[in-house]
Write a protein that holds these residues in place. Sequence first.
Motif, PDB file in Angstrom:
ATOM      1  N   ASP A  82       0.786  -1.240   0.000  1.00  0.00           N
ATOM      2  CA  ASP A  82       0.000   0.000   0.000  1.00  0.00           C
ATOM      3  C   ASP A  82       0.817   1.289   0.000  1.00  0.00           C
ATOM      4  OD1 ASP A  82       0.879  -0.296   2.621  1.00  0.00           O
ATOM      5  OD2 ASP A  82      -1.111  -0.425   3.520  1.00  0.00           O
ATOM      6  N   HIS A  83       1.820   1.394   0.871  1.00  0.00           N
ATOM      7  CA  HIS A  83       2.486   2.692   1.028  1.00  0.00           C
ATOM      8  C   HIS A  83       3.225   3.166  -0.228  1.00  0.00           C
ATOM      9  CE1 HIS A  83       1.616   1.964   5.218  1.00  0.00           C
ATOM     10  NE2 HIS A  83       2.132   3.126   5.561  1.00  0.00           N
ATOM     11  N   ASN A  84       3.874   2.236  -0.920  1.00  0.00           N
ATOM     12  CA  ASN A  84       4.743   2.598  -2.035  1.00  0.00           C
ATOM     13  C   ASN A  84       4.088   2.560  -3.396  1.00  0.00           C
ATOM     14  OD1 ASN A  84       7.844   2.720  -1.403  1.00  0.00           O
ATOM     15  ND2 ASN A  84       6.981   1.210  -0.035  1.00  0.00           N
TER      16      ASN A  84
ATOM     17  N   GLY B  95       2.609  -2.934  11.804  1.00  0.00           N
ATOM     18  CA  GLY B  95       3.704  -1.980  11.879  1.00  0.00           C
ATOM     19  C   GLY B  95       3.289  -0.667  11.255  1.00  0.00           C
ATOM     20  N   ASP B  96       2.278  -0.056  11.833  1.00  0.00           N
ATOM     21  CA  ASP B  96       1.738   1.187  11.304  1.00  0.00           C
ATOM     22  C   ASP B  96       0.852   1.793  12.374  1.00  0.00           C
ATOM     23  OD1 ASP B  96       1.108   2.584   8.407  1.00  0.00           O
ATOM     24  OD2 ASP B  96      -0.513   2.792   9.864  1.00  0.00           O
ATOM     25  N   SER B  97       1.045   3.079  12.643  1.00  0.00           N
ATOM     26  CA  SER B  97       0.358   3.653  13.802  1.00  0.00           C
ATOM     27  C   SER B  97      -1.157   3.755  13.629  1.00  0.00           C
ATOM     28  CB  SER B  97       0.952   5.006  14.147  1.00  0.00           C
ATOM     29  OG  SER B  97       1.063   5.786  12.996  1.00  0.00           O
ATOM     30  N   HIS B  98      -1.636   3.757  12.389  1.00  0.00           N
ATOM     31  CA  HIS B  98      -3.085   3.889  12.213  1.00  0.00           C
ATOM     32  C   HIS B  98      -3.846   2.575  12.358  1.00  0.00           C
ATOM     33  CE1 HIS B  98      -1.472   7.677  10.772  1.00  0.00           C
ATOM     34  NE2 HIS B  98      -2.524   8.145  11.393  1.00  0.00           N
ATOM     35  N   THR B  99      -3.163   1.589  12.924  1.00  0.00           N
ATOM     36  CA  THR B  99      -3.814   0.320  13.265  1.00  0.00           C
ATOM     37  C   THR B  99      -4.977   0.562  14.220  1.00  0.00           C
ATOM     38  OG1 THR B  99      -1.637  -0.651  13.050  1.00  0.00           O
ATOM     39  CG2 THR B  99      -3.302  -2.031  14.061  1.00  0.00           C
TER      40      THR B  99
ATOM     41  N   SER C  34      -7.031   7.725   1.649  1.00  0.00           N
ATOM     42  CA  SER C  34      -6.316   7.304   2.852  1.00  0.00           C
ATOM     43  C   SER C  34      -7.141   6.371   3.730  1.00  0.00           C
ATOM     44  CB  SER C  34      -5.833   8.492   3.692  1.00  0.00           C
ATOM     45  OG  SER C  34      -6.824   8.892   4.614  1.00  0.00           O
ATOM     46  N   CYS C  35      -6.476   5.796   4.737  1.00  0.00           N
ATOM     47  CA  CYS C  35      -7.164   4.881   5.644  1.00  0.00           C
ATOM     48  C   CYS C  35      -8.113   5.630   6.569  1.00  0.00           C
ATOM     49  CB  CYS C  35      -6.159   4.064   6.452  1.00  0.00           C
ATOM     50  SG  CYS C  35      -5.056   5.055   7.456  1.00  0.00           S
ATOM     51  N   THR C  36      -8.043   6.962   6.579  1.00  0.00           N
ATOM     52  CA  THR C  36      -8.975   7.749   7.380  1.00  0.00           C
ATOM     53  C   THR C  36     -10.295   7.934   6.641  1.00  0.00           C
ATOM     54  OG1 THR C  36      -7.048   8.971   8.154  1.00  0.00           O
ATOM     55  CG2 THR C  36      -9.182   9.881   8.733  1.00  0.00           C
TER      56      THR C  36
ATOM     57  N   GLY D 227      -4.330   2.735  -2.846  1.00  0.00           N
ATOM     58  CA  GLY D 227      -3.039   2.825  -2.162  1.00  0.00           C
ATOM     59  C   GLY D 227      -3.061   3.975  -1.182  1.00  0.00           C
ATOM     60  N   CYS D 228      -1.959   4.163  -0.484  1.00  0.00           N
ATOM     61  CA  CYS D 228      -1.858   5.265   0.470  1.00  0.00           C
ATOM     62  C   CYS D 228      -1.768   6.604  -0.256  1.00  0.00           C
ATOM     63  CB  CYS D 228      -0.640   5.079   1.357  1.00  0.00           C
ATOM     64  SG  CYS D 228      -0.784   3.646   2.432  1.00  0.00           S
ATOM     65  N   SER D 229      -1.186   6.557  -1.446  1.00  0.00           N
ATOM     66  CA  SER D 229      -1.138   7.724  -2.317  1.00  0.00           C
ATOM     67  C   SER D 229      -0.605   8.959  -1.591  1.00  0.00           C
ATOM     68  CB  SER D 229      -2.527   7.961  -2.909  1.00  0.00           C
ATOM     69  OG  SER D 229      -2.531   9.023  -3.817  1.00  0.00           O
ATOM     70  N   MET D 230      -1.316  10.064  -1.725  1.00  0.00           N
ATOM     71  CA  MET D 230      -0.813  11.345  -1.242  1.00  0.00           C
ATOM     72  C   MET D 230      -0.923  11.515   0.268  1.00  0.00           C
ATOM     73  SD  MET D 230      -1.657  15.040  -2.818  1.00  0.00           S
ATOM     74  CE  MET D 230      -0.921  14.933  -4.428  1.00  0.00           C
ATOM     75  N   CYS D 231      -1.329  10.463   0.973  1.00  0.00           N
ATOM     76  CA  CYS D 231      -1.321  10.561   2.435  1.00  0.00           C
ATOM     77  C   CYS D 231       0.100  10.761   2.934  1.00  0.00           C
ATOM     78  CB  CYS D 231      -1.923   9.309   3.061  1.00  0.00           C
ATOM     79  SG  CYS D 231      -1.881   9.350   4.844  1.00  0.00           S
ATOM     80  N   LEU D 232       1.073  10.176   2.222  1.00  0.00           N
ATOM     81  CA  LEU D 232       2.468  10.388   2.605  1.00  0.00           C
ATOM     82  C   LEU D 232       3.363  10.380   1.374  1.00  0.00           C
ATOM     83  CD1 LEU D 232       4.144   7.312   4.368  1.00  0.00           C
ATOM     84  CD2 LEU D 232       2.653   7.205   2.404  1.00  0.00           C
ATOM     85  N   GLY D 233       4.455  11.126   1.463  1.00  0.00           N
ATOM     86  CA  GLY D 233       5.319  11.313   0.310  1.00  0.00           C
ATOM     87  C   GLY D 233       6.230  10.133   0.059  1.00  0.00           C
TER      88      GLY D 233
ATOM     89  N   SER E   4      -6.694  12.972   4.637  1.00  0.00           N
ATOM     90  CA  SER E   4      -5.827  12.053   5.366  1.00  0.00           C
ATOM     91  C   SER E   4      -5.729  12.477   6.832  1.00  0.00           C
ATOM     92  CB  SER E   4      -4.459  12.007   4.694  1.00  0.00           C
ATOM     93  OG  SER E   4      -3.942  13.323   4.568  1.00  0.00           O
ATOM     94  N   ASN E   5      -4.705  12.028   7.531  1.00  0.00           N
ATOM     95  CA  ASN E   5      -4.671  12.179   8.985  1.00  0.00           C
ATOM     96  C   ASN E   5      -3.494  12.971   9.527  1.00  0.00           C
ATOM     97  OD1 ASN E   5      -2.554  10.211   8.709  1.00  0.00           O
ATOM     98  ND2 ASN E   5      -4.188   8.712   8.469  1.00  0.00           N
ATOM     99  N   ARG E   6      -2.526  13.299   8.689  1.00  0.00           N
ATOM    100  CA  ARG E   6      -1.347  14.001   9.204  1.00  0.00           C
ATOM    101  C   ARG E   6      -1.013  15.203   8.344  1.00  0.00           C
ATOM    102  NH1 ARG E   6       1.982   8.835  11.434  1.00  0.00           N
ATOM    103  NH2 ARG E   6       0.940   8.919  13.450  1.00  0.00           N
TER     104      ARG E   6
HETATM  105  S1  SF4 Z   1      -3.166   5.826   4.215  1.00  0.00           S
HETATM  106 FE1  SF4 Z   1      -1.658   7.096   5.229  1.00  0.00          FE
HETATM  107  S2  SF4 Z   1      -1.931   6.809   7.397  1.00  0.00           S
HETATM  108 FE2  SF4 Z   1      -3.041   5.169   6.345  1.00  0.00          FE
HETATM  109  S3  SF4 Z   1      -1.622   3.452   6.306  1.00  0.00           S
HETATM  110 FE3  SF4 Z   1      -1.346   4.602   4.412  1.00  0.00          FE
HETATM  111  S4  SF4 Z   1       0.285   6.072   4.840  1.00  0.00           S
HETATM  112 FE4  SF4 Z   1      -0.436   5.290   6.805  1.00  0.00          FE
END
Ligand code: SF4
Lengths: 467, 200
Positions: free
Chosen positions: A63-65, A128-132, A347-349, A407-413, A429-431
């Motif tokens: 997902d992230h990449n 291994g991800d804080s949004h668990t 995003s997962c949010t 995917g996680c897409s633009m939630c993180l770079g 997203s969340n951050r």
């Molecule tokens: S969408 Fe964002 S917060 Fe959620 S798992 Fe992916 S990178 Fe982490």
Amino acid sequence: MAKTLAEKVWDQHVVRRGDGAEPDLLYIDLHLVHEVTSPQAFDGLRLANRRVRRPDLTIATEDHNVPTTGIELPIADPVSKTQVDTLRKNCAEFGIRLHPMGDAEQGIVHIIGPQLGLTQPGTTVVCGDSHTSTHGAFGALAFGIGTSEVEHVLATQTLPLRPFKTMAINVDGELRPGVTAKDIILAVIAKIGTNGGQGHVLEYRGRVIEQLSMEARMTICNMSIEAGARAGMIAPDETTFAYLKGRPHAPAGAEWDEAVTAWRELRTDEGATFDAEVHIDASALTPYVTWGTNPGQGLPLSEAVPDPERIADENERHSAQKALTYMDLVPGTPLRDIHVDTVFLGSCTNGRIEDLRAAAEVLRGRKVAEGVRMLVVPGSMKVRAVAESEGLDAVFTDAGAEWRSAGCSMCLGMNPDQLRPGERSASTSNRNFEGRQGKGGRTHLVSPLVAAATAVRGTLSSPDDLS
Amino acid sequence: MHPFTTHTGVGVPLRRSNVDTDQIIPAVYLKRVSRTGFEDGLFAAWRADEHFVLNLEPFRAGSVLVAGPDFGTGSSREHAVWALSDYGFRVVISARFADIFRGNAGKQGLLAAECAQPDVELLWKLLEAEPGTEVTVDLAAKTVHAKDFTAPFQIDDYTRWRLLEGLDDIALTLRHEDAIGAYEGGRPSWKPTTTSTLPS
Ligand code: SF4
């Protein structure tokens, strides 16, 4: 003794009580794995000649990449490709089920667990991800772990842990139309601060929470970590059971009845005490947006960029000053006047079907403003398929938005979808940390409704501003 | 994991609070699949500024980081600890650490020492007045020491014991393999597994 929901789930998973110095050893029901935080864990297993104890309680996704366009092509970025390839190799070697890019079940790790019915009430879930914390919406005790803990769970299916403290977040009153779960959680974080929940499991309760859908509950639990909490939880109820029934991994037949009987016990007992309690009056809430560089720096959309000089606490004042410099904002500017050039829905949010439906409703028959690019990124390929079956993809593309793969897409770079330096986004997203969406990028966290309205007007807006 | 008893090294004052893991190591540096080499991503955005403390001699060779409160908030990425360790840090001192960061640090042999904020400020002044000052951190005595400055720090007893002994987490748990097996025997049959066949 009367117990809270979190304490009940904890107690049901104690393999071994700690003897003073040592923490409790807790059993883990479900371990979610993705490509970023797992390679070194598998590496560690190999080095120590260890195996995965329970591949049947483990599942992996990419997902992230992953890029969200041209997913049939090899990943262009060599490092992203290495991580994804490494996950594939590791899953094959250790016998773990993987949903790779392009697979019908692929998606963001926190979207696919619930979607498959793997996330169930009263389970312990780690990743291994804080949004668990997302999975806590089902009454699961779900929390993010680091890579060495990933290795530990792979090897032992347990984690040594000390009990968390508990905090009740009581959300009462009546939500006004246009106010969503995202606004509730942004208001909670603004109220208790980004470390207000530290060491605690937050239990969201009260009338408003009980009336929310499962997806809205997930949005709330998802951002518990942004208040510094270890986890967020909501007691399972009929809404939860209805969501789970018939999902691929939900119990069936006689086992379903047995499970539901057990799940009904999963609520905080009358008379149980929390270490802390917070009250939120939902009737007073309006759409929330962030103006700064942490999720606690948020305000109702109707307000203006705050003046740091008026913040009494010295640390908070400094942090606000730094944030405004980074965000290039002038105190006193109405939040509604802030122009964005990018809108990210996903995003997962907020990348689930209800989020897409809500945004599509606002965009139907309207156009994304000149000079604004809007990315719509479903949280999973399943969400994408459902959205397409409802014709939402056409609503988005007709409005001028881009319709992407999951995917996680633009939630993180971390993948090709990034803000360029100086670009400003409204993001579901969340951050909103510095550089989170790309180096030098500026992020305003918003709900899907606000994201859609902002795309139309080009400035931070709610659907009410459109008529 | 090597046992940690005492460490002496150059102290680095980092006058920032709420240093989140995206600042410690930005996401673009997380892609490595090995366990080493993460030092190039440490504070990458800040290190682009030539006046950033780690770009100044003699802080460059620092191994004891002294930071503002709420260090390590944000993402659970353990890479944050690896980046600090790979760079050469053995100790981070702060008035408050994010839970996940503190947990990750303890497992990797990086000491997260919690000092009162006034002590952190005294240390900052000392390190800025005399760059290159060495700080000694004594885990057995739970003290931080530099020149004529001495202060206590907090760490939970379990993490301290493990750091002192240099014990690996998994080996510790596997001593209880029988208990794990017994627990598994009692789990309800309706608990989900990921391998059950998916209906088509
Ligand atoms: S969408 Fe964002 S917060 Fe959620 S798992 Fe992916 S990178 Fe982490």
